[in-house]
Design an enzyme around this catalytic site. Structure first.
Site, PDB file in Angstrom:
ATOM      1  N   GLY A 249     -36.957 -22.344  72.669  1.00  0.00           N
ATOM      2  CA  GLY A 249     -36.195 -22.672  71.456  1.00  0.00           C
ATOM      3  C   GLY A 249     -34.933 -23.418  71.853  1.00  0.00           C
ATOM      4  O   GLY A 249     -33.901 -23.359  71.183  1.00  0.00           O
TER       5      GLY A 249
ATOM      6  N   ALA B 129     -33.972 -26.456  71.906  1.00  0.00           N
ATOM      7  CA  ALA B 129     -33.394 -27.605  71.186  1.00  0.00           C
ATOM      8  C   ALA B 129     -32.694 -27.165  69.908  1.00  0.00           C
ATOM      9  O   ALA B 129     -32.199 -28.000  69.137  1.00  0.00           O
ATOM     10  CB  ALA B 129     -34.495 -28.621  70.868  1.00  0.00           C
ATOM     11  N   GLY B 130     -32.633 -25.861  69.662  1.00  0.00           N
ATOM     12  CA  GLY B 130     -32.074 -25.359  68.412  1.00  0.00           C
ATOM     13  C   GLY B 130     -30.571 -25.163  68.446  1.00  0.00           C
ATOM     14  O   GLY B 130     -29.900 -25.501  69.430  1.00  0.00           O
ATOM     15  N   GLY B 131     -30.077 -24.605  67.349  1.00  0.00           N
ATOM     16  CA  GLY B 131     -28.633 -24.386  67.200  1.00  0.00           C
ATOM     17  C   GLY B 131     -28.070 -23.475  68.277  1.00  0.00           C
ATOM     18  O   GLY B 131     -26.971 -23.700  68.783  1.00  0.00           O
ATOM     19  N   ILE B 132     -28.802 -22.428  68.644  1.00  0.00           N
ATOM     20  CA  ILE B 132     -28.379 -21.564  69.751  1.00  0.00           C
ATOM     21  C   ILE B 132     -28.825 -22.182  71.072  1.00  0.00           C
ATOM     22  O   ILE B 132     -28.071 -22.222  72.043  1.00  0.00           O
ATOM     23  CB  ILE B 132     -29.008 -20.156  69.628  1.00  0.00           C
ATOM     24  CG1 ILE B 132     -28.516 -19.454  68.369  1.00  0.00           C
ATOM     25  CG2 ILE B 132     -28.700 -19.311  70.865  1.00  0.00           C
ATOM     26  CD1 ILE B 132     -29.306 -18.199  68.006  1.00  0.00           C
TER      27      ILE B 132
ATOM     28  N   ARG C  83     -31.178 -17.409  59.168  1.00  0.00           N
ATOM     29  CA  ARG C  83     -30.961 -17.041  57.761  1.00  0.00           C
ATOM     30  C   ARG C  83     -30.220 -18.123  56.982  1.00  0.00           C
ATOM     31  O   ARG C  83     -29.462 -18.896  57.553  1.00  0.00           O
ATOM     32  CB  ARG C  83     -30.079 -15.788  57.683  1.00  0.00           C
ATOM     33  CG  ARG C  83     -30.777 -14.518  58.002  1.00  0.00           C
ATOM     34  CD  ARG C  83     -29.998 -13.348  57.458  1.00  0.00           C
ATOM     35  NE  ARG C  83     -28.818 -12.990  58.232  1.00  0.00           N
ATOM     36  CZ  ARG C  83     -27.846 -12.208  57.776  1.00  0.00           C
ATOM     37  NH1 ARG C  83     -27.898 -11.741  56.526  1.00  0.00           N
ATOM     38  NH2 ARG C  83     -26.826 -11.894  58.544  1.00  0.00           N
TER      39      ARG C  83
ATOM     40  N   ASN D 266     -34.559 -13.194  65.416  1.00  0.00           N
ATOM     41  CA  ASN D 266     -34.474 -12.123  64.411  1.00  0.00           C
ATOM     42  C   ASN D 266     -35.769 -11.962  63.637  1.00  0.00           C
ATOM     43  O   ASN D 266     -36.529 -12.915  63.523  1.00  0.00           O
ATOM     44  CB  ASN D 266     -33.342 -12.456  63.431  1.00  0.00           C
ATOM     45  CG  ASN D 266     -32.019 -11.883  63.882  1.00  0.00           C
ATOM     46  OD1 ASN D 266     -31.954 -10.749  64.327  1.00  0.00           O
ATOM     47  ND2 ASN D 266     -30.959 -12.670  63.758  1.00  0.00           N
TER      48      ASN D 266
ATOM     49  N   ASP E 111     -22.933  -8.434  68.707  1.00  0.00           N
ATOM     50  CA  ASP E 111     -22.281  -7.333  67.984  1.00  0.00           C
ATOM     51  C   ASP E 111     -21.100  -6.796  68.791  1.00  0.00           C
ATOM     52  O   ASP E 111     -20.047  -6.468  68.238  1.00  0.00           O
ATOM     53  CB  ASP E 111     -23.289  -6.212  67.709  1.00  0.00           C
ATOM     54  CG  ASP E 111     -24.481  -6.714  66.901  1.00  0.00           C
ATOM     55  OD1 ASP E 111     -24.254  -7.487  65.965  1.00  0.00           O
ATOM     56  OD2 ASP E 111     -25.627  -6.356  67.230  1.00  0.00           O
TER      57      ASP E 111
ATOM     58  N   HIS F 102     -29.843  -4.217  65.386  1.00  0.00           N
ATOM     59  CA  HIS F 102     -29.120  -5.461  65.101  1.00  0.00           C
ATOM     60  C   HIS F 102     -29.419  -5.958  63.685  1.00  0.00           C
ATOM     61  O   HIS F 102     -30.064  -6.982  63.490  1.00  0.00           O
ATOM     62  CB  HIS F 102     -29.471  -6.540  66.141  1.00  0.00           C
ATOM     63  CG  HIS F 102     -28.788  -7.850  65.848  1.00  0.00           C
ATOM     64  ND1 HIS F 102     -27.420  -8.020  65.945  1.00  0.00           N
ATOM     65  CD2 HIS F 102     -29.265  -9.036  65.414  1.00  0.00           C
ATOM     66  CE1 HIS F 102     -27.101  -9.244  65.599  1.00  0.00           C
ATOM     67  NE2 HIS F 102     -28.201  -9.890  65.271  1.00  0.00           N
TER      68      HIS F 102
HETATM   69  N1  LIG Z   1     -29.730 -11.644  68.244  1.00  0.00           N
HETATM   70  C1  LIG Z   1     -28.694 -12.194  67.641  1.00  0.00           C
HETATM   71  O1  LIG Z   1     -27.572 -11.647  67.688  1.00  0.00           O
HETATM   72  C2  LIG Z   1     -28.827 -13.503  66.923  1.00  0.00           C
HETATM   73  C3  LIG Z   1     -27.674 -14.247  66.611  1.00  0.00           C
HETATM   74  C4  LIG Z   1     -27.818 -15.462  65.970  1.00  0.00           C
HETATM   75  C5  LIG Z   1     -29.099 -15.926  65.628  1.00  0.00           C
HETATM   76  N2  LIG Z   1     -30.191 -15.182  65.949  1.00  0.00           N
HETATM   77  C6  LIG Z   1     -31.536 -15.661  65.641  1.00  0.00           C
HETATM   78  O2  LIG Z   1     -31.912 -16.665  66.579  1.00  0.00           O
HETATM   79  C7  LIG Z   1     -32.931 -17.495  66.014  1.00  0.00           C
HETATM   80  C8  LIG Z   1     -32.629 -18.965  66.244  1.00  0.00           C
HETATM   81  O3  LIG Z   1     -31.463 -19.345  65.548  1.00  0.00           O
HETATM   82  P1  LIG Z   1     -30.930 -20.865  65.601  1.00  0.00           P
HETATM   83  O4  LIG Z   1     -29.701 -20.907  64.802  1.00  0.00           O
HETATM   84  O5  LIG Z   1     -30.929 -21.355  66.991  1.00  0.00           O
HETATM   85  O6  LIG Z   1     -32.110 -21.595  64.804  1.00  0.00           O
HETATM   86  P2  LIG Z   1     -32.507 -23.147  64.858  1.00  0.00           P
HETATM   87  O7  LIG Z   1     -33.446 -23.406  63.728  1.00  0.00           O
HETATM   88  O8  LIG Z   1     -31.296 -23.991  64.969  1.00  0.00           O
HETATM   89  O9  LIG Z   1     -33.298 -23.279  66.234  1.00  0.00           O
HETATM   90  C9  LIG Z   1     -34.506 -22.634  66.452  1.00  0.00           C
HETATM   91  C10 LIG Z   1     -35.322 -23.459  67.413  1.00  0.00           C
HETATM   92  O10 LIG Z   1     -36.542 -22.767  67.625  1.00  0.00           O
HETATM   93  C11 LIG Z   1     -37.541 -23.755  67.754  1.00  0.00           C
HETATM   94  N3  LIG Z   1     -38.871 -23.190  67.578  1.00  0.00           N
HETATM   95  C12 LIG Z   1     -39.526 -22.885  66.435  1.00  0.00           C
HETATM   96  N4  LIG Z   1     -40.766 -22.423  66.727  1.00  0.00           N
HETATM   97  C13 LIG Z   1     -40.854 -22.424  68.080  1.00  0.00           C
HETATM   98  C14 LIG Z   1     -41.881 -22.055  68.983  1.00  0.00           C
HETATM   99  N5  LIG Z   1     -43.069 -21.592  68.565  1.00  0.00           N
HETATM  100  N6  LIG Z   1     -41.637 -22.195  70.299  1.00  0.00           N
HETATM  101  C15 LIG Z   1     -40.452 -22.649  70.751  1.00  0.00           C
HETATM  102  N7  LIG Z   1     -39.439 -23.020  69.939  1.00  0.00           N
HETATM  103  C16 LIG Z   1     -39.658 -22.898  68.612  1.00  0.00           C
HETATM  104  C17 LIG Z   1     -37.181 -24.800  66.716  1.00  0.00           C
HETATM  105  O11 LIG Z   1     -37.841 -26.036  66.997  1.00  0.00           O
HETATM  106  C18 LIG Z   1     -35.683 -24.860  66.883  1.00  0.00           C
HETATM  107  O12 LIG Z   1     -35.292 -25.844  67.812  1.00  0.00           O
HETATM  108  C19 LIG Z   1     -33.006 -17.077  64.541  1.00  0.00           C
HETATM  109  O13 LIG Z   1     -34.095 -16.220  64.344  1.00  0.00           O
HETATM  110  C20 LIG Z   1     -31.701 -16.331  64.313  1.00  0.00           C
HETATM  111  O14 LIG Z   1     -31.795 -15.416  63.253  1.00  0.00           O
HETATM  112  C21 LIG Z   1     -30.067 -13.990  66.577  1.00  0.00           C
HETATM  113  O1  LIG Z   2     -26.815 -12.975  60.984  1.00  0.00           O
HETATM  114  C1  LIG Z   2     -27.793 -13.608  61.399  1.00  0.00           C
HETATM  115  O2  LIG Z   2     -28.751 -13.872  60.673  1.00  0.00           O
HETATM  116  C2  LIG Z   2     -27.793 -14.109  62.810  1.00  0.00           C
HETATM  117  C3  LIG Z   2     -27.434 -13.070  63.819  1.00  0.00           C
HETATM  118  O3  LIG Z   2     -28.270 -11.963  63.770  1.00  0.00           O
HETATM  119  C4  LIG Z   2     -25.990 -12.687  63.778  1.00  0.00           C
HETATM  120  O4  LIG Z   2     -25.683 -11.502  63.885  1.00  0.00           O
HETATM  121  O5  LIG Z   2     -25.120 -13.575  63.686  1.00  0.00           O
END
Ligand SMILES: NC(=O)c1ccc[n+]([C@@H]2O[C@H](COP(=O)([O-])OP(=O)(O)OC[C@H]3O[C@@H](n4cnc5c(N)ncnc54)[C@H](O)[C@@H]3O)[C@@H](O)[C@H]2O)c1
Ligand SMILES: O=C(O)C[C@H](O)C(=O)O
Length: 352
Positions: free
Chosen positions: A45, A47-50, A118, A156, A187, A214
């Site tokens: 993942g 290339a995503g926001g994280i 989300r 998530n 957290d 979480h």
């Molecule tokens: N654990 C935590 O504390 C926490 C905190 C923030 C976000 N998150 C979760 O992290 C996840 C990602 O968030 P984000 O903001 O980076 O989202 P995002 O949409 O910006 O990036 C997600 C990336 O996942 C990729 N992706 C989708 N399907 C895929 C697959 N099968 N294989 C590989 N990559 C794939 C997408 O192409 C995209 O680049 C979300 O589920 C978010 O809820 C968790």
């Molecule tokens: O809140 C979310 O959906 C993303 C993540 O789990 C967070 O805690 O920031």
């Protein structure tokens, strides 16, 4: 005016680079790049926001010798960009399912921030339908290509995606409870920041354990165990701090107004946790972080608490320690929701 602003930005960047290269920075403590063993880290993942800022932070980590960046799209650009940074690791980008095996092969740590985030009004559980399948297919590949890797689950709802991963690994015959982690570090990061602000103490010395899970009320910060002790906080202050920590994700989702959830603070938290895993693998003593892991400290099969990390992953799941009455209540209130989320994940993994 423009010149002054540019000079100020340049000075800030110079300070950040120098802080990162200092051996006392949390991402650098433990080893110099010369003495550290080879370690491959894969980000799924990427290339995503994280994924993008996490890729950057892992490229800055001297414990990493190979960095594999995988996504269904967009990884060649991210990998080319990050690869120009003059730090230890070799970077490779992998795109599409047919390259997933190559991305994973030989990995010591796999970090998974793949999946949808989300939007305002959604709960983390609303992401289940899409993210559960993504996590299941990625974990199936992990079981095949790097069954011994430590898995850092960020996607998530963590309260369900970690049990899904465990079931996938069990079916594949590769499950090792010491190697699967739900990343709850954000957290802890939030609890530390909010506590330091309220107690008016320097944030760098603050520690606050966060236990449970979480999502919403399953996130239980233990401010009674926070250090340094703050005598200036009332019961009302502790309640407000608890609620703000539990709602931290929602605070960001609302502020981003439809453009996703926490990415930058999550990348920081993810990098801290992966660094702790690498230090544990490398034999650094007394590496302790909170994480959502298989656990027997309550009646629930998975639970977040302090965990000592070692050469095989989890070395010890630490107990909860003494709780205040308010925290005891919080603990009992979170159990039904956490239990239901865990069971939902297990059921999904076994029915499809
Ligand atoms: N654990 C935590 O504390 C926490 C905190 C923030 C976000 N998150 C979760 O992290 C996840 C990602 O968030 P984000 O903001 O980076 O989202 P995002 O949409 O910006 O990036 C997600 C990336 O996942 C990729 N992706 C989708 N399907 C895929 C697959 N099968 N294989 C590989 N990559 C794939 C997408 O192409 C995209 O680049 C979300 O589920 C978010 O809820 C968790
Ligand atoms: O809140 C979310 O959906 C993303 C993540 O789990 C967070 O805690 O920031």
């Amino acid at each position: 005016m423009k010149g002054a602003m540019l000079r100020s930005i340049q000075a800030t960047l110079r300070r950040s680079a120098s802080a990162l290269s200092s051996s006392s920075h949390p991402l650098r403590r433990g080893f110099s790049s010369e003495s550290a063993p080879d370690r491959k880290v894969a980000v799924l993942g990427a290339a995503g926001g994280i994924g993008q800022p996490l890729a950057l932070l892992m490229k800055l980590n001297p414990l990493v010798s190979k960095l594999a960046l995988y996504d269904i799209a967009g990884t060649p650009g991210v990998a080319a960009d990050v690869s120009h940074i003059n730090t230890r690791s070799e970077v490779a980008g992998y795109m599409g399912e047919e390259q997933l095996g190559h991305a994973l092969e030989g990995s010591d740590v796999v970090i998974i921030p793949a999946g949808v985030p989300r939007k305002p009004g959604m709960t983390r559980d609303d992401l289940f339908n899409i993210n559960a399948s993504i996590v299941k297919s990625l974990c199936t590949a992990i079981a095949k290509y790097c069954p011994n890797a430590l898995v850092n689950m960020i996607s998530n709802p963590v309260n369900s995606t970690v049990p899904i991963a465990a079931e996938v690994f069990k079916k594949a015959g590769t499950y090792d409870e010491k190697k699967l982690f739900g990343v709850t570090t954000l957290d802890v990061v939030r609890a530390k920041t909010f506590y330091a602000g309220k107690a008016n103490v320097p944030v760098t010395g603050v520690d606050v354990p966060v236990v449970g899970g979480h999502a919403g009320i399953t996130i239980l910060p233990l401010f009674s165990q926070a250090t340094p002790k703050a005598n200036n906080l009332s019961d009302e202050d502790i309640k407000a701090l608890t609620k703000r920590t539990q709602d931290g994700g929602t605070e960001v989702v609302e502020a981003k107004a439809g453009k996703g959830s926490a990415t930058l603070s999550m990348a920081y938290a993810g990098a801290i946790f992966a660094d702790a895993c690498l230090k544990g693998l490398n034999g650094v003593p007394d590496v302790v972080e909170c994480s959502f892991v298989q656990s027997s400290i309550t009646e629930l099969p998975f639970f977040a608490s302090k965990v000592r990390l070692g050469k095989n992953g989890v070395e010890e799941v630490l107990g909860l320690g003494p709780l205040s009455d308010y925290e005891k209540q919080g603990l009992e209130s979170l159990k039904p929701e956490l239990k239901a989320s865990i069971e939902k994940g297990i059921k999904f993994a076994n029915q499809s």
